[in-house]
Design an enzyme around this catalytic site. Structure first.
Site, short mmCIF file in Angstrom:
data_model
loop_
_atom_site.label_atom_id
_atom_site.label_comp_id
_atom_site.label_asym_id
_atom_site.label_seq_id
_atom_site.Cartn_x
_atom_site.Cartn_y
_atom_site.Cartn_z
N LYS A 272 45.32 82.51 -84.60
CA LYS A 272 46.34 82.87 -85.59
C LYS A 272 47.44 81.82 -85.63
O LYS A 272 47.66 81.10 -84.65
CB LYS A 272 46.98 84.22 -85.22
CG LYS A 272 46.09 85.43 -85.35
CD LYS A 272 46.82 86.67 -84.90
CE LYS A 272 45.97 87.91 -85.07
NZ LYS A 272 45.76 88.27 -86.48
N ARG A 346 37.12 95.45 -85.57
CA ARG A 346 35.89 96.16 -85.99
C ARG A 346 34.77 95.99 -84.97
O ARG A 346 33.88 96.83 -84.89
CB ARG A 346 35.48 95.68 -87.38
CG ARG A 346 35.05 94.24 -87.45
CD ARG A 346 35.14 93.66 -88.85
NE ARG A 346 36.54 93.44 -89.25
CZ ARG A 346 36.90 92.95 -90.44
NH1 ARG A 346 35.98 92.64 -91.33
NH2 ARG A 346 38.17 92.78 -90.74
#
Length: 489
Positions: A272, A346
């Site tokens: 990130k 996920r």
């Protein structure tokens, strides 16, 4: 915060402050003595208070009352919405907490569209949330608030109000548990820490049992997706299972909550940007809400069978970390091509979802996750996205959110989106491209929940607030989840 409900004559009720909501078009509450009403009228005519929405003004030495002061709260020209009423409770509580007031009394609003029971229940919750403090890491904490007790007052005796304030307080406690966990720094709040929190809850409540699967155990069982995320960190991943038996297990099976517990998210190899990366300590907001919901369920001794699973891991760019292009086998047997290691939530959730279905056979599964930035773009900070393969479940969650002010918004799970997850090398890939990112993330999870009623809450926009001194975990969606569980107990 202590709470009480009273119908003792108002003139004889001792308080440091009495809170009165007043609208521009509403008559003064008849419960107030005539001398007090006249005093407020003169105060208003003098221009000190005009009842505009959100205006808060102190009126000292009210006549014919055993209260030192009134806190007049303006509700504006038109009837307050539920959300507006809750916002005023929050604002008034903040004002009380920063004043010399130790004991306050709240005059329940007969003009509001909601019942007195709702006002006490949701008001108690919001007061509990509004007096929350997180000073754990300050060398010199700010002075504690003087406010110690709030009493809800109404002329008519109603036994349901006492139960309502107990419920509201318990939900508020659960919200604040979630906020505490979210606000902890990632050097102290990591997967094994969360396991300790679960074990402590198990010791506190007789009906709650706790089981923890280590990262090695999870890998051995076949949780390849979970292991792919966890293995990049020095902190060992944990699958935390809390089972609450407030009712005897039935053939129907329990309700299951599954929380994403990424205690810090660097993005892994798909690193990130550095700006605001500190906020990735909140990436365990789904797990925090599961802990908070379990706390409330235990406090209220709800007659339900509940299984709560937290998939806890750190997502770090270690030499052992998963790479873009890796293919992993999930516990369900399906394979996933990892194209972006920052789509890790996920991956841990899909194995946790399969695990709870295989081991506990729930009739309903709800997963909660700070899953996608795309959800924040779509809905901002006001509503969590609600996805479901069952219309009744979706509607029940949305109704619970509306009832508590912890609102959600329904999102599509159409088959047309599934094609974005197609992979030339595996059963699926873990991202669906730049379009409809929150939807394709939900579509990914739907592939692991085909045989059960399932809902997914994407809380990326609601789990925390950013910026300045107001920054911090919100504890959402504990109110929505606990209301749903109470409605379906």
């Amino acid at each position: 915060m202590d709470f009480a409900v009273s119908n003792r004559p108002l003139e004889k009720s001792k308080a440091d402050a009495l809170v009165v909501l007043l609208g521009k078009k509403n008559d003064l509450p008849q419960a107030l003595p005539s001398a007090t009403r006249e005093q407020i009228s003169q105060f208003t005519k003098a221009g000190d208070f005009n009842a505009s929405k959100g205006q808060l003004v102190w009126l000292h030495a009210p006549q014919d009352l055993n209260a030192d002061r009134l806190l007049l709260v303006g509700t504006g020209d038109s009837p307050l919405s539920d959300q507006g009423w809750l916002s005023l409770v929050h604002k008034a509580t903040k004002t009380l907490a920063s004043s010399p007031v130790k004991q306050a009394m709240w005059l329940l609003d007969d003009t509001h569209t909601q019942t007195l029971e709702w006002q006490v229940r949701e008001g108690s919750r919001v007061v509990e949330e509004s007096t929350y403090r997180f000073d754990n890491y300050r060398s010199k904490p700010a002075p504690a608030s003087n406010l110690a007790k709030l009493t809800f007052w109404h002329a008519e005796k109603d036994a349901t109000l006492t139960k309502a304030h107990k419920t509201g307080k318990a939900v508020g406690l659960g919200v604040n548990v979630a906020r505490d966990l979210g606000n902890l720094p990632p050097n102290d709040c990591y997967p094994e820490y969360l396991s300790g929190v679960a074990r402590d809850l198990g010791k506190e409540y007789e009906k709650l049992t706790v089981k923890v699967l280590s990262q090695a155990q999870a890998e051995k069982m076949g949780m390849g997706a979970f292991h792919a995320v966890a293995k990049g960190s020095e902190r060992q991943g944990q699958i935390i299972v809390m089972e609450y038996k407030g009712a005897k297990p039935t053939k129907q099976g329990p309700v299951a909550l599954v929380g994403k517990g990424i205690t810090f998210d660097t993005g892994g190899i798909s690193l990130k940007p550095g700006a605001t990366m500190d906020e990735m300590k909140y990436d365990m907001g789904g797990a925090a809400s599961v802990f908070g919901s379990v706390k409330t369920v235990c406090e209220l001794d709800l007659p339900i069978h509940l299984v709560a699973v937290v998939a806890a891991a750190e997502n770090m760019p270690d030499g052992r970390a998963a790479r873009p292009g890796d293919i992993v086998k999930t516990l369900s047997g399906q394979t996933v091509e990892i194209l972006n290691t920052d789509a890790e939530g996920r991956l841990v959730l899909c194995d946790a979802l399969t695990y709870v279905q295989q081991k506990h056979k729930p009739h309903t599964v709800i997963d909660i996750a700070t899953l996608t930035g795309a959800c924040v773009v779509a809905l901002g900070a006001h509503a969590q996205a609600v996805y479901s393969n069952d219309d009744d479940l979706s509607e029940a969650l949305l109704a619970a959110g509306k009832e508590t002010g912890d609102r959600g918004w329904p999102m599509p799970l159409w088959d047309e989106y599934q094609g974005q997850l197609d992979s030339p090398f595996a059963d699926m890939q873990n991202i669906g491209g730049p379009k409809a990112g929150s939807i394709t993330a939900a579509c990914f999870l739907s592939r692991f929940t085909k045989e059960v009623k399932w809902a997914h809450l994407d809380i990326a926009g609601t789990a925390w607030t950013s910026g300045g001194m107001s920054k911090g975990a919100t504890g959402r969606p504990v109110p929505m989840l606990t209301r749903y569980l109470m409605d379906n107990a």
